[in-house]
Scaffold this active site. Structure first.
Site, mmCIF file in Angstrom:
data_model
loop_
_atom_site.group_PDB
_atom_site.id
_atom_site.type_symbol
_atom_site.label_atom_id
_atom_site.label_comp_id
_atom_site.label_asym_id
_atom_site.label_seq_id
_atom_site.Cartn_x
_atom_site.Cartn_y
_atom_site.Cartn_z
ATOM 1 N N THR A 169 -9.747 39.424 69.171
ATOM 2 C CA THR A 169 -10.224 38.164 69.772
ATOM 3 C C THR A 169 -10.834 38.441 71.141
ATOM 4 O O THR A 169 -11.785 37.786 71.566
ATOM 5 C CB THR A 169 -9.060 37.163 69.919
ATOM 6 O OG1 THR A 169 -8.443 36.998 68.642
ATOM 7 C CG2 THR A 169 -9.524 35.818 70.440
ATOM 8 N N TYR A 224 -0.595 48.417 64.240
ATOM 9 C CA TYR A 224 -1.342 47.245 63.785
ATOM 10 C C TYR A 224 -2.215 47.636 62.600
ATOM 11 O O TYR A 224 -3.081 48.496 62.722
ATOM 12 C CB TYR A 224 -2.163 46.733 64.978
ATOM 13 C CG TYR A 224 -3.100 45.592 64.727
ATOM 14 C CD1 TYR A 224 -2.968 44.728 63.648
ATOM 15 C CD2 TYR A 224 -4.154 45.357 65.617
ATOM 16 C CE1 TYR A 224 -3.842 43.676 63.459
ATOM 17 C CE2 TYR A 224 -5.037 44.305 65.444
ATOM 18 C CZ TYR A 224 -4.871 43.466 64.349
ATOM 19 O OH TYR A 224 -5.749 42.429 64.166
ATOM 20 N N LYS A 280 2.527 45.247 62.871
ATOM 21 C CA LYS A 280 1.767 44.005 62.701
ATOM 22 C C LYS A 280 0.901 44.171 61.459
ATOM 23 O O LYS A 280 0.094 45.097 61.369
ATOM 24 C CB LYS A 280 0.903 43.723 63.927
ATOM 25 C CG LYS A 280 0.118 42.427 63.784
ATOM 26 C CD LYS A 280 -0.757 42.221 64.988
ATOM 27 C CE LYS A 280 -1.817 41.195 64.682
ATOM 28 N NZ LYS A 280 -2.946 41.276 65.580
#
Length: 296
Positions: free
Chosen positions: A50, A138, A166
């Protein structure tokens, strides 16, 4: 396994805003970050996808991270994105994050070449050995280009300070597998927005998401309902936000969040090329979703 309780709940991703000349706008970044804290986020994760991590220079990454830690002032934990194509640069950013005061780092294996499991393992092992704070591994093949199998994730957890996973493949079966294979003590987190409810049901400890920029109340209501085992309420509030979650993922988080903030009357700056703003049609669609579907 130490420190794996550092993060739980809603872990919010801030955007990295730019000015008209496409320079990072640090004062605006701090303002937007403060909104996330004030709205109740349980943790902050700067420099994720993001925050357009791969589009920033080393100096910009450092400035954003220092600004985040300065703004947060220890109120919630900070999870710093430090991913890079090379192990040497990943180590550099991980050390910088630790020194700057981050509580943990998040690493996605980024690849130009397809890396083997052994190469991925060594990348994490070397980086984790260079710092003493926890590491979140991740898995997001859509952005990193590598899909780490559950077996590889399990292997990564043998590295002493890799304490968090994650999972962002959007495959809820993986979450059930991780819970079953790794046991209760391993902290795993959901990074797939449309799977938020299913992931919590599978035992996810937290949800890493950009959605609190736009709908923090609904995000927190979902987490609270899950914590109090109120499945009907969790289901209700999840489906109130589902359309928005699907939209922001489909259109790309930086663009969709930047537009959503603007729609809500919040200054959100500009994007860095090659990213372009949503088309007028997409913008209208997002306006419609925000005004009808996602009311907290």
């Amino acid at each position: 396994m130490n420190n794996n309780n550092t993060f739980s709940g809603i872990i919010a991703y801030p955007i990295t805003p730019f000015d008209k000349q496409e320079r990072v706008d640090i004062p605006l970044f701090k303002k937007l970050l403060e909104r996330l804290i004030q709205s109740g986020s349980h943790g902050i994760a700067p420099l994720g996808s993001t925050g357009v991590l791969p589009y920033l220079s080393d100096e910009e990454k450092e400035a954003v991270l220092e600004a985040a830690i300065h703004q947060v002032k220890g109120r919630v934990p900070v999870l710093a994105g430090v991913s890079n194509l090379t192990t040497e640069r990943t180590i550099y950013h991980a050390k910088f994050a630790e020194k700057a005061g981050a509580d943990a780092v998040m690493i996605i294996p980024m690849s130009y070449w397809k890396l083997t499991d052994d190469e991925v393992f060594r990348h994490y092992e070397k980086t984790a050995a260079s710092i003493s704070i926890p590491v979140m591994a991740y898995n997001n093949p859509a952005t990193g280009g590598i899909d780490m199998s559950p077996a590889l994730l399990k292997r990564l957890l043998k590295i002493p300070n890799v304490t968090m996973i994650k999972e962002s493949t959007g495959d809820v079966q993986r979450m059930h597998y991780l819970r079953r294979e790794l046991g209760e003590e391993v902290a795993f987190y959901n990074g797939s927005n449309p799977l938020a409810l299913a992931a919590f049901a599978a035992g996810a400890r937290g949800w890493c998401t950009a959605a609190p920029n736009l709908i923090p109340d609904l995000n927190h209501q979902l987490y609270e309902a899950v914590c109090s085992n109120n499945l009907p309420q969790a289901s209700t509030v999840f489906y109130q936000q589902f359309e928005l979650l699907r939209f922001i993922v489909a259109k790309g988080l930086p663009k969709a969040i930047q537009a959503g903030l603007k729609i809500q009357g919040i200054e959100s700056g500009y994007l860095r090329s090659p990213l372009q703003e949503l088309t007028p049609q997409e913008y209208a669609e997002l306006e419609n979703i925000l005004s009808h579907g996602s009311q907290g």
